[in-house]
Design a protein around this motif. Structure first.
Motif, PDB file in Angstrom:
ATOM      1  N   UNK A  51      36.996  35.449   6.271  1.00  0.00           N
ATOM      2  CA  UNK A  51      35.991  36.085   6.793  1.00  0.00           C
ATOM      3  C   UNK A  51      35.355  35.947   8.062  1.00  0.00           C
ATOM      4  N   UNK A  52      35.015  34.850   8.046  1.00  0.00           N
ATOM      5  CA  UNK A  52      34.118  34.506   9.328  1.00  0.00           C
ATOM      6  C   UNK A  52      34.944  33.140  10.122  1.00  0.00           C
ATOM      7  N   UNK A  53      35.734  32.741   9.847  1.00  0.00           N
ATOM      8  CA  UNK A  53      36.380  31.834  10.399  1.00  0.00           C
ATOM      9  C   UNK A  53      35.724  30.456  10.435  1.00  0.00           C
ATOM     10  N   UNK A  54      35.819  29.596  11.480  1.00  0.00           N
ATOM     11  CA  UNK A  54      35.370  28.047  11.207  1.00  0.00           C
ATOM     12  C   UNK A  54      34.048  27.864  11.744  1.00  0.00           C
ATOM     13  N   UNK A  55      33.400  28.863  12.363  1.00  0.00           N
ATOM     14  CA  UNK A  55      32.031  28.617  13.071  1.00  0.00           C
ATOM     15  C   UNK A  55      30.898  28.879  12.195  1.00  0.00           C
ATOM     16  N   UNK A  56      30.991  29.090  11.017  1.00  0.00           N
ATOM     17  CA  UNK A  56      30.054  29.343   9.907  1.00  0.00           C
ATOM     18  C   UNK A  56      29.670  28.254   9.259  1.00  0.00           C
ATOM     19  N   UNK A  57      28.483  28.097   8.900  1.00  0.00           N
ATOM     20  CA  UNK A  57      28.058  27.116   7.591  1.00  0.00           C
ATOM     21  C   UNK A  57      27.262  28.258   6.585  1.00  0.00           C
ATOM     22  N   UNK A  58      27.840  28.149   5.579  1.00  0.00           N
ATOM     23  CA  UNK A  58      27.209  28.753   4.174  1.00  0.00           C
ATOM     24  C   UNK A  58      26.136  27.831   3.808  1.00  0.00           C
ATOM     25  N   UNK A  59      24.916  28.036   4.003  1.00  0.00           N
ATOM     26  CA  UNK A  59      23.820  26.946   3.578  1.00  0.00           C
ATOM     27  C   UNK A  59      23.102  27.500   2.287  1.00  0.00           C
ATOM     28  N   UNK A  60      22.265  26.772   1.585  1.00  0.00           N
ATOM     29  CA  UNK A  60      21.499  27.023   0.751  1.00  0.00           C
ATOM     30  C   UNK A  60      20.212  26.123   0.958  1.00  0.00           C
ATOM     31  N   UNK A  61      18.862  26.946   1.290  1.00  0.00           N
ATOM     32  CA  UNK A  61      18.037  25.880   1.536  1.00  0.00           C
ATOM     33  C   UNK A  61      16.865  26.245   0.596  1.00  0.00           C
ATOM     34  N   UNK A  62      16.236  24.854   0.165  1.00  0.00           N
ATOM     35  CA  UNK A  62      15.258  25.157  -0.912  1.00  0.00           C
ATOM     36  C   UNK A  62      13.830  24.948   0.037  1.00  0.00           C
ATOM     37  N   UNK A  63      12.873  25.818  -0.416  1.00  0.00           N
ATOM     38  CA  UNK A  63      11.478  25.884   0.030  1.00  0.00           C
ATOM     39  C   UNK A  63      10.507  25.928  -1.240  1.00  0.00           C
ATOM     40  N   UNK A  64       9.777  25.011  -1.159  1.00  0.00           N
ATOM     41  CA  UNK A  64       8.834  24.846  -2.322  1.00  0.00           C
ATOM     42  C   UNK A  64       7.483  25.176  -1.825  1.00  0.00           C
ATOM     43  N   UNK A  65       6.792  25.905  -2.536  1.00  0.00           N
ATOM     44  CA  UNK A  65       5.209  26.336  -2.567  1.00  0.00           C
ATOM     45  C   UNK A  65       4.342  25.701  -3.632  1.00  0.00           C
ATOM     46  N   UNK A  66       3.425  24.731  -3.116  1.00  0.00           N
ATOM     47  CA  UNK A  66       2.472  24.353  -4.004  1.00  0.00           C
ATOM     48  C   UNK A  66       1.222  25.036  -3.633  1.00  0.00           C
ATOM     49  N   UNK A  67       0.726  25.620  -4.922  1.00  0.00           N
ATOM     50  CA  UNK A  67      -0.299  26.537  -5.153  1.00  0.00           C
ATOM     51  C   UNK A  67      -1.555  26.354  -5.849  1.00  0.00           C
ATOM     52  N   UNK A  68      -2.793  26.260  -5.575  1.00  0.00           N
ATOM     53  CA  UNK A  68      -3.721  25.984  -6.361  1.00  0.00           C
ATOM     54  C   UNK A  68      -3.447  26.863  -7.994  1.00  0.00           C
ATOM     55  N   UNK A  69      -3.858  26.090  -9.105  1.00  0.00           N
ATOM     56  CA  UNK A  69      -3.689  26.694 -10.280  1.00  0.00           C
ATOM     57  C   UNK A  69      -4.984  27.749 -10.882  1.00  0.00           C
ATOM     58  N   UNK A  70      -5.759  27.943  -9.840  1.00  0.00           N
ATOM     59  CA  UNK A  70      -6.822  28.556 -10.358  1.00  0.00           C
ATOM     60  C   UNK A  70      -6.595  30.144 -10.425  1.00  0.00           C
ATOM     61  N   UNK A  71      -5.555  30.925  -9.925  1.00  0.00           N
ATOM     62  CA  UNK A  71      -5.313  32.287 -10.102  1.00  0.00           C
ATOM     63  C   UNK A  71      -3.821  32.800  -9.809  1.00  0.00           C
ATOM     64  N   UNK A  72      -3.482  33.315 -11.103  1.00  0.00           N
ATOM     65  CA  UNK A  72      -2.040  33.575 -11.011  1.00  0.00           C
ATOM     66  C   UNK A  72      -1.806  34.783 -10.165  1.00  0.00           C
ATOM     67  N   UNK A  73      -2.806  35.715 -10.001  1.00  0.00           N
ATOM     68  CA  UNK A  73      -2.429  36.842  -9.221  1.00  0.00           C
ATOM     69  C   UNK A  73      -2.549  36.519  -7.767  1.00  0.00           C
ATOM     70  N   UNK A  74      -3.257  35.507  -7.443  1.00  0.00           N
ATOM     71  CA  UNK A  74      -3.365  34.936  -5.820  1.00  0.00           C
ATOM     72  C   UNK A  74      -1.651  34.532  -5.610  1.00  0.00           C
ATOM     73  N   UNK A  75      -1.187  33.819  -6.429  1.00  0.00           N
ATOM     74  CA  UNK A  75       0.043  33.085  -6.686  1.00  0.00           C
ATOM     75  C   UNK A  75       1.002  34.293  -6.096  1.00  0.00           C
TER      76      UNK A  75
END
Length: 116
Positions: A51-75
């Motif tokens: 479909x795309x040829x050799x000039x493509x990288x299929x990537x999977x990126x992880x992003x972590x969000x650390x958030x204060x535990x005091x409010x689930x709705x704010x999270x």
């Protein structure tokens, strides 16, 4: 000129920055308080495809969000803002974590994308 992956990471960082939450590329010192993002590991596959040829990288990126535990709705609002900022289909998982020395919400986002 930067590599396509470097440009991709810069774009992701800039978009996350629009949420007002600080963006890091590694876990900061324990004294740094939440919230913050950590743009983490990624995997890539640059095998040629019909479909795309050799000039493509299929990537999977992880992003972590650390958030204060005091409010689930704010999270939940932060999760929503993250999805809006990245404007992509994102998988995520919400955990309660104490690996940084205190109990926090830890959201693991995973973006799958093609990099040209």
């Amino acid at each position: 000129m930067y590599s396509p992956m470097t440009e991709y990471l810069k774009t992701v960082s800039t978009r996350l920055g629009t949420t007002g939450i600080p963006v890091k590329f590694k876990l900061p010192e324990p004294k740094v308080k939440e919230p913050f993002y950590v743009i983490g590991p990624h995997t890539g596959n640059d095998s040629p495809s019909a479909k795309f040829g050799p000039a493509i990288v299929d990537t999977s990126l992880q992003i972590d969000l650390y958030y204060p535990i005091d409010s689930r709705t704010a999270l939940e609002e932060a999760v929503f803002k993250t999805k809006i900022a990245l404007n992509k289909r994102i998988d995520h998982q919400i955990l309660i974590d104490n690996s940084i020395g205190r109990e926090v919400y830890h959201v693991v986002f995973r973006i799958n994308d093609y990099i040209y």
